[in-house]
Design an enzyme around this catalytic site. Sequence first.
Site, PDB file in Angstrom:
ATOM      1  N   SER A 133       0.826  -1.204   0.000  1.00 51.64           N
ATOM      2  CA  SER A 133       0.000   0.000   0.000  1.00 51.64           C
ATOM      3  C   SER A 133       0.856   1.248   0.000  1.00 51.64           C
ATOM      4  O   SER A 133       1.959   1.252   0.526  1.00 51.64           O
ATOM      5  CB  SER A 133      -0.913   0.024   1.213  1.00 51.64           C
ATOM      6  OG  SER A 133      -1.631   1.243   1.231  1.00 51.64           O
ATOM      7  N   ASN A 191      -7.875  -1.755   2.361  1.00 49.80           N
ATOM      8  CA  ASN A 191      -8.500  -0.931   1.318  1.00 49.80           C
ATOM      9  C   ASN A 191      -9.958  -0.646   1.640  1.00 49.80           C
ATOM     10  O   ASN A 191     -10.456   0.453   1.369  1.00 49.80           O
ATOM     11  CB  ASN A 191      -8.393  -1.619  -0.044  1.00 49.80           C
ATOM     12  CG  ASN A 191      -6.997  -1.522  -0.624  1.00 49.80           C
ATOM     13  OD1 ASN A 191      -6.035  -1.343   0.116  1.00 49.80           O
ATOM     14  ND2 ASN A 191      -6.868  -1.657  -1.924  1.00 49.80           N
ATOM     15  N   GLU A 194     -10.035   2.020   3.989  1.00 50.66           N
ATOM     16  CA  GLU A 194      -9.701   3.248   3.241  1.00 50.66           C
ATOM     17  C   GLU A 194     -10.965   3.837   2.580  1.00 50.66           C
ATOM     18  O   GLU A 194     -11.172   5.052   2.600  1.00 50.66           O
ATOM     19  CB  GLU A 194      -8.652   2.869   2.197  1.00 50.66           C
ATOM     20  CG  GLU A 194      -8.127   3.976   1.341  1.00 50.66           C
ATOM     21  CD  GLU A 194      -7.102   3.415   0.331  1.00 50.66           C
ATOM     22  OE1 GLU A 194      -6.225   2.631   0.714  1.00 50.66           O
ATOM     23  OE2 GLU A 194      -7.227   3.757  -0.869  1.00 50.66           O
TER      24      GLU A 194
END
Length: 484
Positions: A133, A191, A194
């Site tokens: 990431s 993710n 996120e």
Amino acid sequence: MNTPENLAQIGVVGLAVMGSNLARNFASRGHTVAVYNRSPEKTRTLIAEHGTDGNFIASETIEDFVASLERPRKAIIMVQAGPATDAVISQLADAMEDGDIIIDGGNALFNDTIRREKEMAERNRHFVGAGISGGEEGALNGPSIMPGGPKESWETLGPLLESIAAVVDGTPCVTHIGPDGAGHFVKMVHNGIEYADMQVIGEAYQLLRFGAGMEPAEIADVFAEWNRGDLDSYLIEITAEVLRQVDAETGKPLVDVILDAAGQKGTGRWTVKEALDLGVPVTGIGEAVFARALSSSLDQRKAAQGNLPTGALKTFQELNLDKERFVEDVRRALYASKLVAYSQGFDEIKAGSDEYGWGVDPRDLATIWRGGCIIRAKFLNRIVEAYDNDPALPALLLDPYFKGELGDLIDSWREVVIVATQLGLPVPVFSSSLSYYDSLRAERLPAAIIQGQRDFFGAHTYRRIDKEGTFHTQWSGDRSEIES
Ligand code: ATR
């Protein structure tokens, strides 16, 4: 013929932006890096532009590439996820020997990683699915890396990955996450978190802009200020930058000319799909994924705009709200919703780890997410401390520090959800997170009614609060209860 002196310690296959940057990162740390791309132009471009920044060995065939690697050979694949990754794995495995290590640094679905690891193990090749990431910038200067795969691969690979990872307080943002698909699984949930993190920022913006009537530049100042406190994070920081940007063509704030249809590449969706299978409510992430989908349903939105009853909405002025106070309330609602999203994400990681037998340590994740990655934030230090205090914490929200924070946030959170409803502004993550929170702490849930209904139409039975056993009410008979 390659001699041991001119062999590479690591190789990178796939030299699009992420792969090139990762290769340059390795080279900048003093490693000799073998590089290969299916179409040789990309390899040539990398060497032409950065060949003198470090030691690269460029190859135009996979066989030459493999031959240029030191044993055990270590090659990171950075190609498109899916069939391209399978194709490259197979080419590498053919050219490699027993004990060599193939690393997939792309965003693979963790089930694919589990399958690939098995296939490679049968051929005596080590396979490591590693979540990486940090985007392009992270790949170049220090990403957060989440490698899975066999522990013994980590022993060889660890020092190399540690040398290129971001470093926070002297600790590299990389650790062995667990066997086979563990690395890609946690990257997937990362993710997903996120998505939620971005959406709550979006909801805060929406309220300040269209509720309090603030201009983008003014909101940028608010975000910059928030970035100095508990919300200090990469995403808050870049939001301020985005809000400050003025479109050169029109002179308008850039945010006003960007089409409000959010894209997605799939990891958020996978997080939610997997959460459904595991039975873990990740409502914050789910709402964030759906919010992106709704934003992109442009035809449907167009048909509905100005075309559905709103009920009696109020304006910010009619609600007699103090702007400064409201800004602070929104900050608190954002913080609380973010806490819920992280708590839920960590729940999913625990459930996945239990289901697949990975032994993932949540503390490790919070540690390696502090730098390099998109969700890096000061707040992750608090999560590390929470797991230090209680490694078996039933939910992040129940950590004493976070409970204290929630005590300070809850009134503002409720107020903001009420105000948003009165203004007619959507806050899917703020509001669903609050409902999740109230559900979690509720003494009684309407699930009792659902069990009653299920027993009524399908004889699905229910349990009682006052005695052991499973029961059924004979709904179509005399309605007496029987133990089943
Ligand atoms: P980005 O989004 O950064 O462009 P990507 O689409 O995830 O990256 O991956 C593109 C990379 O995958 C390229 O290096 C591409 O190789 P080419 O430059 O030859 O197109 C590589 N790639 C895609 N399909 C591939 C395949 N079947 N075999 C080998 N490499 C492949």
